[in-house]
Design a protein around this motif. Structure first.
Motif, short mmCIF file in Angstrom:
data_model
loop_
_atom_site.label_atom_id
_atom_site.label_comp_id
_atom_site.label_asym_id
_atom_site.label_seq_id
_atom_site.Cartn_x
_atom_site.Cartn_y
_atom_site.Cartn_z
N THR A 116 -5.57 -3.55 3.04
CA THR A 116 -6.02 -4.37 3.56
C THR A 116 -5.07 -5.70 3.56
O THR A 116 -4.58 -6.12 2.22
N ALA A 125 -3.75 -11.56 0.57
CA ALA A 125 -3.60 -10.98 -0.54
C ALA A 125 -3.66 -9.01 -0.26
O ALA A 125 -4.37 -9.25 1.57
N THR A 127 -4.80 -5.46 -0.59
CA THR A 127 -5.40 -4.57 -1.23
C THR A 127 -5.49 -3.14 -1.46
O THR A 127 -5.29 -2.78 0.23
N TRP A 128 -5.84 -2.26 -1.62
CA TRP A 128 -5.77 -0.54 -1.96
C TRP A 128 -6.35 -0.44 -2.39
O TRP A 128 -6.96 -0.74 -3.46
N ASP A 130 -7.59 1.50 -6.49
CA ASP A 130 -7.08 1.92 -7.11
C ASP A 130 -6.34 3.21 -7.36
O ASP A 130 -5.69 3.76 -8.76
N ALA A 156 0.78 -5.74 -9.08
CA ALA A 156 -0.93 -5.56 -8.65
C ALA A 156 -1.50 -5.63 -10.14
O ALA A 156 -1.75 -5.25 -11.09
N ASN A 158 -6.01 -5.31 -11.43
CA ASN A 158 -6.39 -3.79 -10.42
C ASN A 158 -7.69 -4.11 -11.48
O ASN A 158 -8.18 -4.87 -12.57
N LYS A 162 -10.22 -1.48 -7.29
CA LYS A 162 -8.94 -1.56 -6.68
C LYS A 162 -7.77 -2.59 -6.74
O LYS A 162 -7.30 -3.05 -8.02
N GLN A 163 -6.64 -2.56 -6.33
CA GLN A 163 -4.90 -2.90 -6.42
C GLN A 163 -5.34 -4.81 -6.17
O GLN A 163 -5.09 -4.26 -4.04
N THR A 164 -4.40 -5.69 -6.17
CA THR A 164 -4.13 -6.16 -5.12
C THR A 164 -2.56 -6.11 -5.88
O THR A 164 -2.85 -7.10 -6.54
N LEU A 166 -0.44 -10.37 -4.62
CA LEU A 166 -0.25 -11.59 -3.88
C LEU A 166 0.45 -11.79 -3.46
O LEU A 166 0.87 -12.34 -4.96
#
Length: 182
Positions: A116, A125, A127-128, A130, A156, A158, A162-164, A166
């Motif tokens: 995403t 951002a 995101t997928w 975790d 990333a 956590n 989710k992992q994000t 930036l």
């Protein structure tokens, strides 16, 4: 049950309850339950990472008298999803063999995490889930072949399942993809 994954053996009844409860999220998941007969060790893996462990007995696995998938032994509280494939082995797989089997199933069924992308102010951002801990983020400025993909090295974060990653938002046209490190 309620988003948790449960797996166990009988006589005596030992059940592992997953450490996470968000498996009923509409996403495909891959689960492995491992029982090592010599030690009685039980291990539950979800999407390639440990999800729970317990100590069981070393007795023969003849109790209960039936194998139940997607329900409890009482045959209530059924899974409201699909089970694509079940593999049963007559001995515990090594971690390397287990991982290889999981990777084959991920590829066979196209289990890939959703990526995403959102932009807020000057920040992009990505995101997928975790559970995709063995996946890496890549970027390219060209989608036409031959394209050069570079690994995104920003760490990333956590949180909330989710992992994000930036990244600064700029005017450069970029494409992103996730790929498994396995």
């Amino acid at each position: 049950t309620n988003g948790f994954l449960l797996a166990g053996i009988g006589n005596p009844d030992i059940t592992i309850v997953s450490s996470r409860s968000n498996y009923n999220n509409g996403e495909p998941h891959l689960f492995t339950f491992k029982r090592t007969g010599a030690s009685g060790a039980l291990a539950l893996y979800a999407d390639g990472v440990p999800a729970g462990a317990a100590a069981g007995g070393t007795q023969s696995l003849t109790s209960a008298d039936r194998l139940v998938l997607g329900a409890q032994q009482t045959l209530i509280y059924f899974l409201t999803g699909d089970i694509a494939e079940v593999k049963i082995y007559n001995s515990a797989l090594s971690d390397a063999d287990r991982t290889a089997q999981e990777i084959d199933l991920e590829r066979k069924y196209g289990i890939i995490p959703a990526l995403t992308v959102t932009a807020t102010g000057n920040v992009l951002a990505l995101t997928w889930p975790d559970w995709a801990v063995n996946w890496q983020l890549w970027s390219s400025t060209n989608f036409l072949l031959p394209s050069a993909w570079s690994q995104v090295t920003n760490a990333a974060q956590n949180a909330d399942g989710k992992q994000t990653v930036l990244l600064p938002l700029d005017t450069t046209c970029r494409f992103f993809r996730l790929s498994s490190t396995n």
